[in-house]
Scaffold this motif. Sequence first.
Motif, PDB file in Angstrom:
ATOM      1  N   HIS A 172      -1.430  12.548   1.066  1.00 50.60           N
ATOM      2  CA  HIS A 172      -0.070  13.014   2.251  1.00 50.60           C
ATOM      3  C   HIS A 172       0.602  11.681   2.363  1.00 50.60           C
ATOM      4  O   HIS A 172       1.671  12.649   2.403  1.00 50.60           O
ATOM      5  CB  HIS A 172      -1.771  11.829   3.621  1.00 50.60           C
ATOM      6  N   TYR A 173       0.676  10.649   1.092  1.00 57.06           N
ATOM      7  CA  TYR A 173       1.783   9.814   1.246  1.00 57.06           C
ATOM      8  C   TYR A 173       2.345  10.875  -0.062  1.00 57.06           C
ATOM      9  O   TYR A 173       3.993  10.802   0.444  1.00 57.06           O
ATOM     10  CB  TYR A 173       0.585   8.537   0.524  1.00 57.06           C
ATOM     11  N   ARG A 174       2.186  11.575  -0.841  1.00 59.13           N
ATOM     12  CA  ARG A 174       2.949  12.325  -1.653  1.00 59.13           C
ATOM     13  C   ARG A 174       3.988  13.382  -1.126  1.00 59.13           C
ATOM     14  O   ARG A 174       4.618  13.526  -2.045  1.00 59.13           O
ATOM     15  CB  ARG A 174       1.837  12.842  -2.995  1.00 59.13           C
ATOM     16  N   SER A 175       3.223  13.575  -0.168  1.00 56.98           N
ATOM     17  CA  SER A 175       3.872  15.107   0.870  1.00 56.98           C
ATOM     18  C   SER A 175       5.692  14.004   1.076  1.00 56.98           C
ATOM     19  O   SER A 175       6.479  14.644   1.943  1.00 56.98           O
ATOM     20  CB  SER A 175       3.113  15.595   1.772  1.00 56.98           C
ATOM     21  N   ILE A 176       5.133  13.348   1.870  1.00 57.75           N
ATOM     22  CA  ILE A 176       6.646  12.102   2.450  1.00 57.75           C
ATOM     23  C   ILE A 176       7.318  12.452   1.032  1.00 57.75           C
ATOM     24  O   ILE A 176       7.823  12.240   0.018  1.00 57.75           O
ATOM     25  CB  ILE A 176       6.239  10.719   2.682  1.00 57.75           C
ATOM     26  N   SER A 177       9.521  12.602   2.156  1.00 56.33           N
ATOM     27  CA  SER A 177      10.145  12.463   0.496  1.00 56.33           C
ATOM     28  C   SER A 177      10.873  12.030   0.008  1.00 56.33           C
ATOM     29  O   SER A 177      10.515  10.084   0.975  1.00 56.33           O
ATOM     30  CB  SER A 177      11.479  13.505   1.231  1.00 56.33           C
ATOM     31  N   GLU A 206       0.970  -1.433   0.110  1.00 57.79           N
ATOM     32  CA  GLU A 206       0.085  -0.019  -0.054  1.00 57.79           C
ATOM     33  C   GLU A 206       0.879   1.004  -0.158  1.00 57.79           C
ATOM     34  O   GLU A 206       1.747   1.679   0.677  1.00 57.79           O
ATOM     35  CB  GLU A 206      -1.582  -0.134   1.264  1.00 57.79           C
ATOM     36  N   TYR A 207       0.775   2.161  -0.547  1.00 61.22           N
ATOM     37  CA  TYR A 207       1.373   3.165  -1.078  1.00 61.22           C
ATOM     38  C   TYR A 207       2.442   3.078  -1.619  1.00 61.22           C
ATOM     39  O   TYR A 207       2.877   4.228  -2.373  1.00 61.22           O
ATOM     40  CB  TYR A 207       1.720   4.060   0.852  1.00 61.22           C
ATOM     41  N   LEU A 208       3.127   2.148  -1.332  1.00 57.96           N
ATOM     42  CA  LEU A 208       4.876   2.223  -2.494  1.00 57.96           C
ATOM     43  C   LEU A 208       4.383   1.486  -3.587  1.00 57.96           C
ATOM     44  O   LEU A 208       5.266   1.611  -3.931  1.00 57.96           O
ATOM     45  CB  LEU A 208       5.923   1.455  -0.898  1.00 57.96           C
ATOM     46  N   LEU A 218       7.239   5.318   7.925  1.00 59.78           N
ATOM     47  CA  LEU A 218       7.251   5.938   6.903  1.00 59.78           C
ATOM     48  C   LEU A 218       6.038   6.973   6.585  1.00 59.78           C
ATOM     49  O   LEU A 218       5.806   8.332   6.677  1.00 59.78           O
ATOM     50  CB  LEU A 218       6.940   4.578   5.823  1.00 59.78           C
ATOM     51  N   LEU A 219       4.823   6.268   6.882  1.00 60.05           N
ATOM     52  CA  LEU A 219       3.461   7.564   6.972  1.00 60.05           C
ATOM     53  C   LEU A 219       2.908   8.026   8.856  1.00 60.05           C
ATOM     54  O   LEU A 219       2.344   9.446   8.693  1.00 60.05           O
ATOM     55  CB  LEU A 219       2.291   6.578   6.544  1.00 60.05           C
TER      56      LEU A 219
END
Length: 305
Positions: free
Chosen positions: A200-205, A17-19, A246-247
């Motif tokens: 929200h996930y896209r905001s992580i570097s 998920e997300y990744l 990560l999240l």
Amino acid sequence: MQKSDFYSHGKLLITGEYLVLDQAKALALPTKFGQHLNVKETDSQFSTWESYLSDGSLWYKFEFTINQICQTSYQPKNDFEERLSQIFKFIRSENSELFINEYNFKTHLEFPQNWGLGSSSTLINNLAKWSKINPYKLLENTFGGSGYDIAAAQSKTALFYTRNDFDPQVKTIQFPEFLKDHIYFIYLNQKQNSRDAIEHYRSISQAQKDKSLNEISQISEEVINVENLEHFEELMKQHEGILEKLLGQQKVQDKLFPDYKHGIVKSLGAWGGDFVLVTAKNKGQLSYFKNKAYHTILSYREMIL
């Protein structure tokens, strides 16, 4: 007059998920519940759209002309009509010959809308089949997302999915047979908006994501080779730990079910809603969840194709 029927399966994302958005190898399962689309040419001056829910009730109906809904001047009455307008605009750009005629469209969901099994992805895949266009391109230009749900919509078995623009790597696999007697899916009584979660996930570097990508891909591959339930549970714990870090969100088991001692609880898809995966040695151990008012519980064999 031509009449066509299309069908797509729902989905659950077990790993990645997300990744999966950043090309992690994800493990997805098609569900026994999906969505039907019936399209019939009509001699009428108008097209009609009818959507039916899993209980057979009519959820939405409206009348339009196929070209009018594609105009930039078109004024949709609500979010649903706006989304259909967006879908039809892209279909027309890819296959304009379809829009010579008017049509009667009917959709029938086999699962409750709030279950999060893919009311959008099954619709996109069905309309892509009807219009003979690339479903991944249609998804990207409408709802967005990784596309794993499109792969599941088309599959009859478990699969590995790796994103690759509009030509993803999809490999069908065999999910360990013995695990199917110990896996259950429990609805958390709330629908999660996956688009908000993705934002929200896209905001992580990217630097934070890179290490996790390889770890999650490796876990995905290990899952189908486990030889006992304990190994599977350990992999799911590792997976949850990676995503928690990560999240910056608490794992669902720690948050909602900290005293469940019979197995693991893992988030599926967007964290915070829809279904979770639960392991148990036997079905009787699931009384723990029923006592907490979680009554929508489906076994692997009831849920998964």
